[in-house]
Design a protein around this motif. Structure first.
Motif, PDB file in Angstrom:
ATOM      1  N   SER A  47      -1.708   4.883  -3.420  1.00 40.98           N
ATOM      2  CA  SER A  47      -0.629   4.874  -4.418  1.00 40.98           C
ATOM      3  C   SER A  47       0.496   3.936  -3.999  1.00 40.98           C
ATOM      4  O   SER A  47       1.074   3.223  -4.834  1.00 40.98           O
ATOM      5  N   VAL A  48       0.797   3.891  -2.698  1.00 39.61           N
ATOM      6  CA  VAL A  48       1.828   2.982  -2.196  1.00 39.61           C
ATOM      7  C   VAL A  48       1.392   1.536  -2.399  1.00 39.61           C
ATOM      8  O   VAL A  48       2.182   0.678  -2.828  1.00 39.61           O
ATOM      9  N   ILE A  49       0.134   1.261  -2.118  1.00 43.43           N
ATOM     10  CA  ILE A  49      -0.383  -0.106  -2.244  1.00 43.43           C
ATOM     11  C   ILE A  49      -0.448  -0.530  -3.708  1.00 43.43           C
ATOM     12  O   ILE A  49      -0.183  -1.688  -4.046  1.00 43.43           O
ATOM     13  N   LEU A  50      -0.779   0.408  -4.613  1.00 42.78           N
ATOM     14  CA  LEU A  50      -0.766   0.092  -6.043  1.00 42.78           C
ATOM     15  C   LEU A  50       0.633  -0.257  -6.516  1.00 42.78           C
ATOM     16  O   LEU A  50       0.832  -1.229  -7.251  1.00 42.78           O
ATOM     17  N   ARG A  51       1.626   0.513  -6.095  1.00 40.24           N
ATOM     18  CA  ARG A  51       3.015   0.207  -6.484  1.00 40.24           C
ATOM     19  C   ARG A  51       3.446  -1.141  -5.936  1.00 40.24           C
ATOM     20  O   ARG A  51       4.165  -1.899  -6.588  1.00 40.24           O
ATOM     21  N   SER A  52       3.030  -1.459  -4.721  1.00 43.37           N
ATOM     22  CA  SER A  52       3.433  -2.716  -4.092  1.00 43.37           C
ATOM     23  C   SER A  52       2.761  -3.919  -4.745  1.00 43.37           C
ATOM     24  O   SER A  52       3.374  -4.978  -4.894  1.00 43.37           O
ATOM     25  N   SER A  53       1.498  -3.778  -5.127  1.00 45.81           N
ATOM     26  CA  SER A  53       0.759  -4.903  -5.696  1.00 45.81           C
ATOM     27  C   SER A  53       1.005  -5.064  -7.189  1.00 45.81           C
ATOM     28  O   SER A  53       0.942  -6.180  -7.717  1.00 45.81           O
ATOM     29  N   GLY A  54       1.235  -3.960  -7.894  1.00 50.53           N
ATOM     30  CA  GLY A  54       1.518  -4.012  -9.326  1.00 50.53           C
ATOM     31  C   GLY A  54       0.305  -3.852 -10.208  1.00 50.53           C
ATOM     32  O   GLY A  54       0.451  -3.574 -11.403  1.00 50.53           O
ATOM     33  N   SER A  55      -0.886  -4.036  -9.695  1.00 56.15           N
ATOM     34  CA  SER A  55      -2.081  -3.922 -10.535  1.00 56.15           C
ATOM     35  C   SER A  55      -3.244  -3.367  -9.728  1.00 56.15           C
ATOM     36  O   SER A  55      -3.274  -3.454  -8.496  1.00 56.15           O
ATOM     37  N   SER A 217       0.239  -7.668 -12.008  1.00 57.51           N
ATOM     38  CA  SER A 217       0.048  -8.195 -10.648  1.00 57.51           C
ATOM     39  C   SER A 217       1.325  -8.812 -10.100  1.00 57.51           C
ATOM     40  O   SER A 217       1.986  -9.606 -10.776  1.00 57.51           O
ATOM     41  N   ALA A 218       1.684  -8.421  -8.860  1.00 63.24           N
ATOM     42  CA  ALA A 218       2.855  -8.964  -8.141  1.00 63.24           C
ATOM     43  C   ALA A 218       4.142  -8.786  -8.915  1.00 63.24           C
ATOM     44  O   ALA A 218       5.083  -9.567  -8.733  1.00 63.24           O
ATOM     45  N   SER A 219       4.235  -7.745  -9.740  1.00 61.50           N
ATOM     46  CA  SER A 219       5.454  -7.524 -10.534  1.00 61.50           C
ATOM     47  C   SER A 219       6.635  -7.105  -9.670  1.00 61.50           C
ATOM     48  O   SER A 219       7.790  -7.241 -10.076  1.00 61.50           O
ATOM     49  N   GLY A 220       6.368  -6.613  -8.480  1.00 66.90           N
ATOM     50  CA  GLY A 220       7.454  -6.193  -7.595  1.00 66.90           C
ATOM     51  C   GLY A 220       8.009  -7.309  -6.734  1.00 66.90           C
ATOM     52  O   GLY A 220       8.934  -7.078  -5.943  1.00 66.90           O
ATOM     53  N   GLY A 221       7.445  -8.515  -6.858  1.00 65.94           N
ATOM     54  CA  GLY A 221       7.939  -9.641  -6.076  1.00 65.94           C
ATOM     55  C   GLY A 221       7.292  -9.727  -4.703  1.00 65.94           C
ATOM     56  O   GLY A 221       6.449  -8.906  -4.322  1.00 65.94           O
ATOM     57  N   ALA A 222       7.726 -10.735  -3.953  1.00 62.44           N
ATOM     58  CA  ALA A 222       7.124 -11.027  -2.656  1.00 62.44           C
ATOM     59  C   ALA A 222       7.356  -9.899  -1.652  1.00 62.44           C
ATOM     60  O   ALA A 222       6.465  -9.568  -0.861  1.00 62.44           O
ATOM     61  N   ASN A 223       8.555  -9.310  -1.678  1.00 65.71           N
ATOM     62  CA  ASN A 223       8.875  -8.262  -0.714  1.00 65.71           C
ATOM     63  C   ASN A 223       7.952  -7.067  -0.884  1.00 65.71           C
ATOM     64  O   ASN A 223       7.418  -6.516   0.097  1.00 65.71           O
ATOM     65  N   ALA A 224       7.708  -6.660  -2.129  1.00 66.31           N
ATOM     66  CA  ALA A 224       6.822  -5.522  -2.390  1.00 66.31           C
ATOM     67  C   ALA A 224       5.388  -5.854  -1.999  1.00 66.31           C
ATOM     68  O   ALA A 224       4.673  -5.013  -1.443  1.00 66.31           O
ATOM     69  N   PHE A 225       4.967  -7.088  -2.269  1.00 62.98           N
ATOM     70  CA  PHE A 225       3.607  -7.503  -1.923  1.00 62.98           C
ATOM     71  C   PHE A 225       3.400  -7.441  -0.412  1.00 62.98           C
ATOM     72  O   PHE A 225       2.369  -6.969   0.072  1.00 62.98           O
ATOM     73  N   VAL A 226       4.384  -7.919   0.353  1.00 62.00           N
ATOM     74  CA  VAL A 226       4.305  -7.882   1.814  1.00 62.00           C
ATOM     75  C   VAL A 226       4.222  -6.444   2.307  1.00 62.00           C
ATOM     76  O   VAL A 226       3.461  -6.115   3.218  1.00 62.00           O
ATOM     77  N   THR A 227       5.001  -5.547   1.665  1.00 58.89           N
ATOM     78  CA  THR A 227       4.962  -4.134   2.039  1.00 58.89           C
ATOM     79  C   THR A 227       3.570  -3.551   1.829  1.00 58.89           C
ATOM     80  O   THR A 227       3.045  -2.818   2.677  1.00 58.89           O
ATOM     81  N   GLY A 228       2.943  -3.898   0.698  1.00 62.30           N
ATOM     82  CA  GLY A 228       1.594  -3.416   0.430  1.00 62.30           C
ATOM     83  C   GLY A 228       0.591  -3.948   1.433  1.00 62.30           C
ATOM     84  O   GLY A 228      -0.274  -3.207   1.916  1.00 62.30           O
ATOM     85  N   LEU A 229       0.701  -5.226   1.752  1.00 68.04           N
ATOM     86  CA  LEU A 229      -0.203  -5.830   2.725  1.00 68.04           C
ATOM     87  C   LEU A 229      -0.033  -5.191   4.096  1.00 68.04           C
ATOM     88  O   LEU A 229      -1.009  -4.917   4.809  1.00 68.04           O
ATOM     89  N   TYR A 230       1.207  -4.936   4.454  1.00 67.41           N
ATOM     90  CA  TYR A 230       1.504  -4.290   5.735  1.00 67.41           C
ATOM     91  C   TYR A 230       0.830  -2.920   5.807  1.00 67.41           C
ATOM     92  O   TYR A 230       0.204  -2.558   6.806  1.00 67.41           O
ATOM     93  N   ASN A 231       0.932  -2.150   4.721  1.00 73.86           N
ATOM     94  CA  ASN A 231       0.346  -0.807   4.701  1.00 73.86           C
ATOM     95  C   ASN A 231      -1.176  -0.837   4.772  1.00 73.86           C
ATOM     96  O   ASN A 231      -1.787  -0.013   5.459  1.00 73.86           O
ATOM     97  N   VAL A 232      -1.790  -1.772   4.062  1.00 70.79           N
ATOM     98  CA  VAL A 232      -3.249  -1.775   4.036  1.00 70.79           C
ATOM     99  C   VAL A 232      -3.826  -2.242   5.371  1.00 70.79           C
ATOM    100  O   VAL A 232      -4.851  -1.720   5.829  1.00 70.79           O
ATOM    101  N   ILE A 233      -3.167  -3.183   6.024  1.00 70.64           N
ATOM    102  CA  ILE A 233      -3.650  -3.618   7.343  1.00 70.64           C
ATOM    103  C   ILE A 233      -3.578  -2.472   8.339  1.00 70.64           C
ATOM    104  O   ILE A 233      -4.499  -2.245   9.134  1.00 70.64           O
TER     105      ILE A 233
END
Length: 514
Positions: A47-55, A217-233
Motif C-alpha cells: 500500500s505504501v509503494i502504491l501511494r508512492s508510485s501512483g499507479s 503514474s508518478a503523480s506524487g512527484g520524484a520525492n514520492a517515487f524515491v520513497t517507494g523505491l526505497y521501501n521496495v528495495i
C-alpha cells in the motif's frame, strides 16, 4: 555468472571446522535467507509503494526493480561467500578488502554489529500483532506491546541459546508456514482472476486492465517515487543472511551457490504473485484511502472482516521467524569478533559454552534489542528501529560491493595483488549496479522530506542517519585507541597471529612487545 574450479583456500581466511560441527544443510540455509527477507513487508508495504508510485503498473515495476537489485546483491554475496567460506559475513569481506590501516574496517563494523539491534523492529511488530490477534477489538497499550515484544525476543534467545536444534527446526517450520501462506494468497488471487467457483467477486476491481493500471503514474512527484523505491528495495534485504553462519553449513561453497538463488527466486515469485493477488481482489482507491495494511483488505474482501484475527496471527508468526533468523545469524557475527579478539571480553563472546551455541553473542544482541524496545518512544518505535537496521546496512553494502568492484577492475590491480580467484564470479556490471543502488540508499534519506510528511511522530527525520554515522565514528575512535594510542603509550604493536582455538586454526589480534 562465471563458474571456476574451487581454488585452494588461504589458511588465514578458511575456517577449518570439523564435519560433524556443520549442522545446517540446504533447507536450513535457504530458510535463513527466506525468514530474514520476509517479515512484515509483503503484508504492509504494497500500500505504501502504491501511494508512492501512483499507479498499479508502476508499483509492480518498482517490485521488479527491487528484485533486480536483490538478484545483483545475491550474486555479490555468493562470490564473497564462496571465496571466504566462514561465518561472519561482511566482517570478513571488509577485513579482506580494506587491509590498511590494519583492523580499521573490522573495528568500525564491530560497532555496528554490537550496537544495532538488528531484530528490534521485527520484535516490536510481533508484540503489536500477537496482542491484536488475542483481542482485535481493542488496540494494545504501549506497555503491553513492549512486554509481548520482550517475551518474543526472550523466547528466541533462550531457544537458540540452549536448544539450537529445536531453534533451527522451529525457524525452518515457520519459514515453510510463511511460504505456504503466501502461496495460498497468490493462488487465491489467481482463482479470483479465473473466476473459479467460490472466488467470484460481485464487483471485481479493474486494477490489472491495461487501460487503467498505469493511471496516476508518478503523480506524487520524484520525492514520492524515491520513497517507494526505497521501501521496495528494503523489502528484499536479507540475501546475505546465510553468509553469517557459513562455518556451520555443510559443504558451504556448494550450498550457498544453490541455497541463496533458490531462496531469492522463491521470494521474488511470491512477492510478485501476492501483489497481483492483492490487486485482483482489492480496488486501488480502497487501498489508497485505507490506513489498514493491504493484506487485511484482501482477507476481509475474500473471507470477511472476521479473519482479521487470523491475519494478525499470521503476521506475528511470520515476524517470529524473522526474529529467530536474525538472532541466529548475528549472534554468530559477535562470536567471530570475539574469536578474533576484536571485542573486549573476547573469551566470553568467543565461547560456545555451555550449550554448544554462541549464547554470549546472542545475549549481547538480546540486551541491545530489549533496550531499544523499552527506550524508543512507542509511536516511533517500529520505523526508527527499522531505519536503524536498514541505513547502516546500505553503508556496509556500499563499501563491500565497492571493494569487490575494485578487485574486478584489472587496471586497479587489487584482485591480482590479493590473488582473487573465487569459485563463483559475478559479472562486473552486476556488482556496479548493486554498488550504485546502495549508494542511492545511503544518500537519498539525506534529502529533507516533502512538506507535510513526517517519518517520525516525535523524532527528527535525520536521527537514524546521525546515529548510523556516529556509530561509524565510534568505530574509528575505538580503532585509534586500541590499535594506535594504547600501543604507542605502552610500547607494543597490534598484529595478526595464527592460533588454534577449540581445535581449529584462526587469525586473531595479538599484542607484540617491541
Amino acid at each position: 555468472m562465471l563458474k571456476r574450479p574451487l581454488p585452494a583456500l588461504d589458511d588465514e581466511w578458511a575456517d577449518h571446522v570439523p564435519h560433524d560441527a556443520r549442522k545446517l544443510g540446504f533447507w536450513s540455509a535457504s530458510f535463513l535467507i527466506f525468514n530474514r527477507v520476509i517479515g512484515t513487508g509483503i503484508f504492509a508495504t504494497p500500500s505504501v509503494i502504491l501511494r508512492s508510485s501512483g499507479s498499479v503498473g508502476l508499483s509492480l515495476a518498482l517490485w521488479l526493480l527491487g528484485a533486480l537489485v536483490a538478484a545483483c546483491g545475491t550474486a555479490v554475496y555468493i562470490e564473497l561467500g564462496t571465496a571466504l567460506p566462514r561465518s561472519g559475513g561482511e566482517k570478513n569481506y571488509l577485513d579482506f578488502i580494506y587491509r590498511r590501516p590494519q583492523f580499521l574496517a573490522t573495528s568500525v563494523y564491530s560497532m555496528y554489529a554490537v550496537f544495532i539491534g538488528w531484530q528490534s523492529a521485527s520484535t516490536t511488530v510481533f508484540g503489536e500483532y500477537i496482542l491484536h490477534a488475542y483481542d482485535p477489538t481493542r488496540p494494545p497499550s504501549p506497555a503491553s506491546a513492549r512486554l509481548a515484544s520482550l517475551a518474543c525476543v526472550t523466547c528466541a534467545f533462550l531457544l537458540h541459546g540452549t536448544h539450537i536444534k529445536w531453534g533451527v527446526r522451529l525457524q525452518n517450520a515457520l519459514g515453510a508456514f510463511k511460504l505456504a501462506i503466501l502461496v495460498g494468497i497468490a493462488a487465491s488471487g489467481l482463482a479470483v482472476l479465473l473466476r473459479l467457483p467460490g472466488f467470484r467477486l460481485e464487483n471485481p476491481p479493474h486494477n490489472l486492465e491495461w487501460r487503467t493500471m498505469w493511471t496516476g503514474s508518478a503523480s506524487g512527484g520524484a520525492n514520492a517515487f524515491v520513497t517507494g523505491l526505497y521501501n521496495v528495495i528494503w523489502s528484499f534485504i536479507g540475501y546475505s543472511n546465510a553468509n553469517y553462519a557459513l562455518s556451520e553449513i555443510r559443504d558451504p561453497v556448494r550450498t550457498i551457490r544453490l541455497a541463496a538463488p533458490a531462496a531469492m527466486i522463491a521470494i521474488t515469485a511470491v512477492y510478485m504473485l501476492v501483489n497481483i493477488a492483492y490487486y485482483a481482489v482489492v480496488d486501488k482507491d480502497t487501498i489508497l484511502g485505507s490506513g489498514r495494511i493491504v493484506a487485511a483488505l484482501f482477507f476481509g474482501r475474500l473471507w470477511g472482516t472476521g479473519t482479521e484475527r487470523v491475519l494478525s496471527a499470521i503476521v506475528a508468526l511470520s515476524t517470529l521467524g524473522n526474529v529467530l533468523a536474525v538472532l541466529f545469524s548475528h549472534g554468530r557475527v559477535i562470536q567471530e569478533l570475539g574469536r578474533e579478539r576484536i571485542l573486549p571480553f573476547s573469551k566470553f563472546f568467543a565461547s560456545n559454552k555451555p550449550f554448544d551455541a554462541p549464547m554470549a553473542g546472542m545475549f549481547e544482541q538480546y540486551v541491545i534489542t530489549a533496550a531499544l524496545v523499552v527506550l524508543v518512544p512507542a509511536g516511533d518505535a517500529y520505523h526508527f528501529m527499522l531505519n536503524m537496521s536498514s541505513y547502516p546496512l546500505s553503508l556496509i553494502n556500499s563499501f563491500v560491493s565497492g571493494g569487490l568492484l575494485l578487485m574486478h577492475i584489472p587496471s586497479v590491480g587489487l584482485g591480482k595483488r590479493y590473488d582473487w580467484h573465487p569459485p563463483f564470479t559475478a559479472y562486473r556490471p552486476v556488482i556496479a549496479f548493486f554498488f550504485l543502488s546502495n549508494l542511492f540508499l545511503a544518500v537519498a534519506p539525506l534529502v529533507p522530506p516533502a512538506h507535510g510528511f513526517r517519518p517520525y511522530e516525535s523524532l527528527p527525520y535525520w536521527l537514524h542517519m546521525f546515529t548510523g554515522c556516529a556509530i561509524s565514528l565510534l568505530g574509528v575512535l575505538y580503532w585509534f585507541v586500541r590499535c594506535r594510542w594504547l600501543p604507542a603509550r605502552h610500547g607494543y604493536r597490534v598484529v595478526r597471529e595464527r592460533v588454534v582455538q577449540d581445535g581449529m586454526p584462526r587469525t586473531v589480534m595479538r599484542k607484540v612487545v617491541d
